[in-house]
Motif scaffolding. Structure first.
Motif, PDB file in Angstrom:
ATOM      1  N   PRO A  46       0.819  -1.223   0.000  1.00 48.71           N
ATOM      2  CA  PRO A  46       0.000   0.000   0.000  1.00 48.71           C
ATOM      3  C   PRO A  46       0.847   1.265   0.000  1.00 48.71           C
ATOM      4  CG  PRO A  46       0.053  -0.950   2.202  1.00 48.71           C
ATOM      5  CD  PRO A  46       0.745  -1.930   1.299  1.00 48.71           C
ATOM      6  N   GLU A  47       2.159   1.125   0.215  1.00 52.21           N
ATOM      7  CA  GLU A  47       3.078   2.254   0.235  1.00 52.21           C
ATOM      8  C   GLU A  47       4.250   1.978  -0.691  1.00 52.21           C
ATOM      9  OE1 GLU A  47       2.482   3.045   5.054  1.00 52.21           O
ATOM     10  OE2 GLU A  47       4.477   2.722   4.218  1.00 52.21           O
ATOM     11  N   LYS A  48       5.031   2.999  -0.928  1.00 50.65           N
ATOM     12  CA  LYS A  48       6.272   2.841  -1.680  1.00 50.65           C
ATOM     13  C   LYS A  48       7.214   1.918  -0.923  1.00 50.65           C
ATOM     14  CE  LYS A  48      10.291   5.492  -3.221  1.00 50.65           C
ATOM     15  NZ  LYS A  48      10.924   6.835  -3.275  1.00 50.65           N
ATOM     16  N   ILE A  49       7.803   0.955  -1.630  1.00 49.85           N
ATOM     17  CA  ILE A  49       8.746   0.016  -1.020  1.00 49.85           C
ATOM     18  C   ILE A  49      10.137   0.661  -1.018  1.00 49.85           C
ATOM     19  CG2 ILE A  49       9.854  -2.237  -1.233  1.00 49.85           C
ATOM     20  CD1 ILE A  49       7.286  -3.250  -2.546  1.00 49.85           C
ATOM     21  N   SER A  50      10.730   0.741   0.154  1.00 51.40           N
ATOM     22  CA  SER A  50      12.029   1.399   0.268  1.00 51.40           C
ATOM     23  C   SER A  50      13.184   0.416   0.468  1.00 51.40           C
ATOM     24  CB  SER A  50      12.006   2.407   1.426  1.00 51.40           C
ATOM     25  OG  SER A  50      11.643   1.777   2.641  1.00 51.40           O
ATOM     26  N   TYR A  51      12.883  -0.823   0.859  1.00 49.03           N
ATOM     27  CA  TYR A  51      13.955  -1.799   1.122  1.00 49.03           C
ATOM     28  C   TYR A  51      13.400  -3.206   0.999  1.00 49.03           C
ATOM     29  CZ  TYR A  51      17.226  -4.655   3.876  1.00 49.03           C
ATOM     30  OH  TYR A  51      18.085  -5.638   4.301  1.00 49.03           O
ATOM     31  N   VAL A  52      14.208  -4.104   0.416  1.00 46.26           N
ATOM     32  CA  VAL A  52      13.830  -5.522   0.278  1.00 46.26           C
ATOM     33  C   VAL A  52      15.043  -6.376   0.597  1.00 46.26           C
ATOM     34  CG1 VAL A  52      13.124  -7.343  -1.320  1.00 46.26           C
ATOM     35  CG2 VAL A  52      12.048  -5.090  -1.455  1.00 46.26           C
ATOM     36  N   ASP A  53      14.817  -7.461   1.313  1.00 47.00           N
ATOM     37  CA  ASP A  53      15.889  -8.422   1.585  1.00 47.00           C
ATOM     38  C   ASP A  53      15.398  -9.823   1.246  1.00 47.00           C
ATOM     39  OD1 ASP A  53      18.541  -9.190   2.901  1.00 47.00           O
ATOM     40  OD2 ASP A  53      17.106 -10.410   4.028  1.00 47.00           O
ATOM     41  N   LEU A  54      16.181 -10.529   0.423  1.00 40.84           N
ATOM     42  CA  LEU A  54      15.914 -11.931   0.096  1.00 40.84           C
ATOM     43  C   LEU A  54      16.999 -12.762   0.750  1.00 40.84           C
ATOM     44  CD1 LEU A  54      15.117 -11.566  -3.729  1.00 40.84           C
ATOM     45  CD2 LEU A  54      13.505 -11.524  -1.814  1.00 40.84           C
ATOM     46  N   SER A  55      16.606 -13.626   1.667  1.00 42.16           N
ATOM     47  CA  SER A  55      17.603 -14.364   2.441  1.00 42.16           C
ATOM     48  C   SER A  55      18.194 -15.549   1.690  1.00 42.16           C
ATOM     49  CB  SER A  55      16.984 -14.850   3.758  1.00 42.16           C
ATOM     50  OG  SER A  55      15.996 -15.837   3.508  1.00 42.16           O
ATOM     51  N   ILE A  60      15.731 -14.124  -7.029  1.00 41.97           N
ATOM     52  CA  ILE A  60      16.075 -12.799  -7.523  1.00 41.97           C
ATOM     53  C   ILE A  60      14.806 -11.952  -7.491  1.00 41.97           C
ATOM     54  CG2 ILE A  60      18.009 -13.500  -8.971  1.00 41.97           C
ATOM     55  CD1 ILE A  60      16.125 -13.391 -11.384  1.00 41.97           C
ATOM     56  N   GLY A  61      14.977 -10.650  -7.323  1.00 44.44           N
ATOM     57  CA  GLY A  61      13.814  -9.781  -7.257  1.00 44.44           C
ATOM     58  C   GLY A  61      14.099  -8.419  -7.843  1.00 44.44           C
ATOM     59  N   ASP A  62      13.036  -7.706  -8.190  1.00 48.59           N
ATOM     60  CA  ASP A  62      13.144  -6.340  -8.668  1.00 48.59           C
ATOM     61  C   ASP A  62      11.861  -5.599  -8.325  1.00 48.59           C
ATOM     62  OD1 ASP A  62      11.419  -7.563 -10.437  1.00 48.59           O
ATOM     63  OD2 ASP A  62      12.203  -6.552 -12.210  1.00 48.59           O
ATOM     64  N   LEU A  63      11.890  -4.277  -8.571  1.00 50.71           N
ATOM     65  CA  LEU A  63      10.732  -3.427  -8.289  1.00 50.71           C
ATOM     66  C   LEU A  63      10.245  -2.827  -9.613  1.00 50.71           C
ATOM     67  CD1 LEU A  63      12.086  -1.555  -5.129  1.00 50.71           C
ATOM     68  CD2 LEU A  63      10.380  -3.388  -5.160  1.00 50.71           C
ATOM     69  N   PRO A  64       9.335  -3.508 -10.323  1.00 50.50           N
ATOM     70  CA  PRO A  64       8.825  -2.953 -11.583  1.00 50.50           C
ATOM     71  C   PRO A  64       8.012  -1.689 -11.372  1.00 50.50           C
ATOM     72  CG  PRO A  64       7.602  -4.928 -10.954  1.00 50.50           C
ATOM     73  CD  PRO A  64       8.759  -4.826 -10.032  1.00 50.50           C
ATOM     74  N   GLU A  65       7.411  -1.540 -10.187  1.00 52.36           N
ATOM     75  CA  GLU A  65       6.720  -0.323  -9.775  1.00 52.36           C
ATOM     76  C   GLU A  65       7.168   0.020  -8.357  1.00 52.36           C
ATOM     77  OE1 GLU A  65       4.856   1.500 -11.631  1.00 52.36           O
ATOM     78  OE2 GLU A  65       4.630   0.162 -13.354  1.00 52.36           O
ATOM     79  N   LYS A  66       6.905   1.252  -7.927  1.00 48.16           N
ATOM     80  CA  LYS A  66       7.368   1.693  -6.620  1.00 48.16           C
ATOM     81  C   LYS A  66       6.771   0.868  -5.483  1.00 48.16           C
ATOM     82  CE  LYS A  66       8.268   6.472  -7.967  1.00 48.16           C
ATOM     83  NZ  LYS A  66       7.921   7.901  -7.737  1.00 48.16           N
ATOM     84  N   ASN A  67       5.585   0.328  -5.697  1.00 44.00           N
ATOM     85  CA  ASN A  67       4.919  -0.429  -4.631  1.00 44.00           C
ATOM     86  C   ASN A  67       4.723  -1.901  -4.989  1.00 44.00           C
ATOM     87  OD1 ASN A  67       2.944   0.148  -6.609  1.00 44.00           O
ATOM     88  ND2 ASN A  67       1.309  -0.137  -5.112  1.00 44.00           N
ATOM     89  N   VAL A  68       5.476  -2.384  -5.975  1.00 41.04           N
ATOM     90  CA  VAL A  68       5.350  -3.790  -6.403  1.00 41.04           C
ATOM     91  C   VAL A  68       6.719  -4.454  -6.373  1.00 41.04           C
ATOM     92  CG1 VAL A  68       4.699  -5.368  -8.259  1.00 41.04           C
ATOM     93  CG2 VAL A  68       3.347  -3.305  -7.856  1.00 41.04           C
ATOM     94  N   LEU A  69       6.811  -5.569  -5.654  1.00 41.20           N
ATOM     95  CA  LEU A  69       8.025  -6.384  -5.612  1.00 41.20           C
ATOM     96  C   LEU A  69       7.775  -7.666  -6.386  1.00 41.20           C
ATOM     97  CD1 LEU A  69      10.794  -7.391  -4.557  1.00 41.20           C
ATOM     98  CD2 LEU A  69       9.594  -8.164  -2.488  1.00 41.20           C
ATOM     99  N   ARG A  70       8.640  -7.963  -7.353  1.00 40.36           N
ATOM    100  CA  ARG A  70       8.530  -9.187  -8.149  1.00 40.36           C
ATOM    101  C   ARG A  70       9.678 -10.114  -7.791  1.00 40.36           C
ATOM    102  NH1 ARG A  70       8.324  -8.164 -14.351  1.00 40.36           N
ATOM    103  NH2 ARG A  70      10.329  -7.180 -13.848  1.00 40.36           N
ATOM    104  N   ILE A  71       9.350 -11.367  -7.509  1.00 43.04           N
ATOM    105  CA  ILE A  71      10.361 -12.365  -7.121  1.00 43.04           C
ATOM    106  C   ILE A  71      10.276 -13.562  -8.070  1.00 43.04           C
ATOM    107  CG2 ILE A  71      11.043 -14.015  -5.327  1.00 43.04           C
ATOM    108  CD1 ILE A  71      10.169 -12.020  -3.263  1.00 43.04           C
ATOM    109  N   LYS A  72      11.441 -14.037  -8.480  1.00 44.00           N
ATOM    110  CA  LYS A  72      11.520 -15.223  -9.327  1.00 44.00           C
ATOM    111  C   LYS A  72      12.539 -16.204  -8.742  1.00 44.00           C
ATOM    112  CE  LYS A  72      10.554 -12.775 -13.662  1.00 44.00           C
ATOM    113  NZ  LYS A  72      11.063 -12.466 -15.024  1.00 44.00           N
TER     114      LYS A  72
END
Length: 279
Positions: A46-55, A60-72
């Protein structure tokens, strides 16, 4: 003896309460999400994502939009994931929250348990107490739309030149921030291509024998993109509050792209900001 036992009981109770208050999150409390190697997994915030951690190095992941995290899932990692199923933890931090999810790798036979989209809900968020951040981009946006619908009074400041004008319609205080309602008009037949809109605290009077002191303030939010306007335009800007002495002014400067003399400057006195209504 009874007094000693009572004191001991109080101490133990206090320790238990303190432990409950400082207790962290355990793996059993983290939501479990099923993934596979054939589809991507999207987290919608619901907000802009400012940090992501994949343990896990298997993801792998990326931010195609400010509030969307995509993981593969990395294809080469699929055999090891099949053997252990544990795909690690995903940590997502927004402007005001932190949340975590435990990922479990599933075969395509478990299609009913494989997720492709996860909405980050308030029930899975833990609030962040970060000094200096009291409002989110969503808060700014909601208040900006409210300001657009607010009844306008007499403009606070206005400057015209070259058939152009820039107007400070309203100034409001919002917590630790200042909201500026700016209007722009163009009475010429040439569209105005915006180069920069800058906000500065500068000396009121400039003497040739002294160095000019200029402090630029960057907006923390603006409602609409500002690139070009043909006849009229209105936008809301949010800036962090700043104090300055009476010998300085707050200038708003608008400049045009390419070789152009169509530049405008509007000045605000400190009293204009001090007397701003609370929004």
């Amino acid at each position: 003896m009874k007094k000693i036992l009572l004191v001991a009981q109080i101490i133990l109770t206090s320790m238990c309460l303190h432990a409950q208050q400082t207790q962290g999150v355990t793996l059993d409390e983290i939501p479990v999400i099923g993934i596979s190697g054939s589809v991507s997994l999207h987290f919608i915030s619901p907000e802009k994502i400012s940090y992501v951690d994949l343990s896990s190095a298997a993801l792998i992941g990326d931010l195609p939009e400010k509030n969307v995290l995509r993981i593969k899932v990395i294809p080469d990692s699929i055999p090891s994931l099949i053997s252990r199923s544990d795909a690690g933890l995903v940590t997502v931090v927004g402007e005001s929250f932190i949340t975590q999810y435990k990922l479990v790798f599933l075969s395509t036979a478990s299609v009913g348990q494989i997720s492709t989209q996860v909405n980050i809900l308030p029930s899975n968020m833990r609030s962040l107490d970060i000094s200096g951040i009291s409002l989110t981009q969503s808060d700014f946006k909601g208040n900006a739309f409210r300001l657009l619908n607010h009844e306008q009074k007499k403009p606070i400041s206005r400057q015209s030149a070259f058939g152009m004008s820039m107007t400070v319609n309203q100034v409001f205080s919002l917590g630790d921030f200042v909201m500026l309602d700016l209007g722009f008009s163009n009475d010429t037949n040439l569209s105005f291509d915006v180069d920069e809109l800058r906000f500065k605290i500068e000396d009121r009077k400039i003497n040739k024998s002294t160095n000019v002191q200029s402090i630029e303030i960057k907006p923390v939010f603006q409602l609409y993109p500002f690139e070009r306007f043909k006849k009229s335009y209105r936008n809301i800007y949010v800036l962090k509050k700043a104090t300055f002495p009476g010998d300085k002014v707050f200038n708003i400067e608008l400049s045009e792209k390419q070789i152009s003399g169509r530049n405008l400057r509007v000045s605000l006195k400190y009293s204009d900001i001090l007397n701003a209504d609370t929004f």
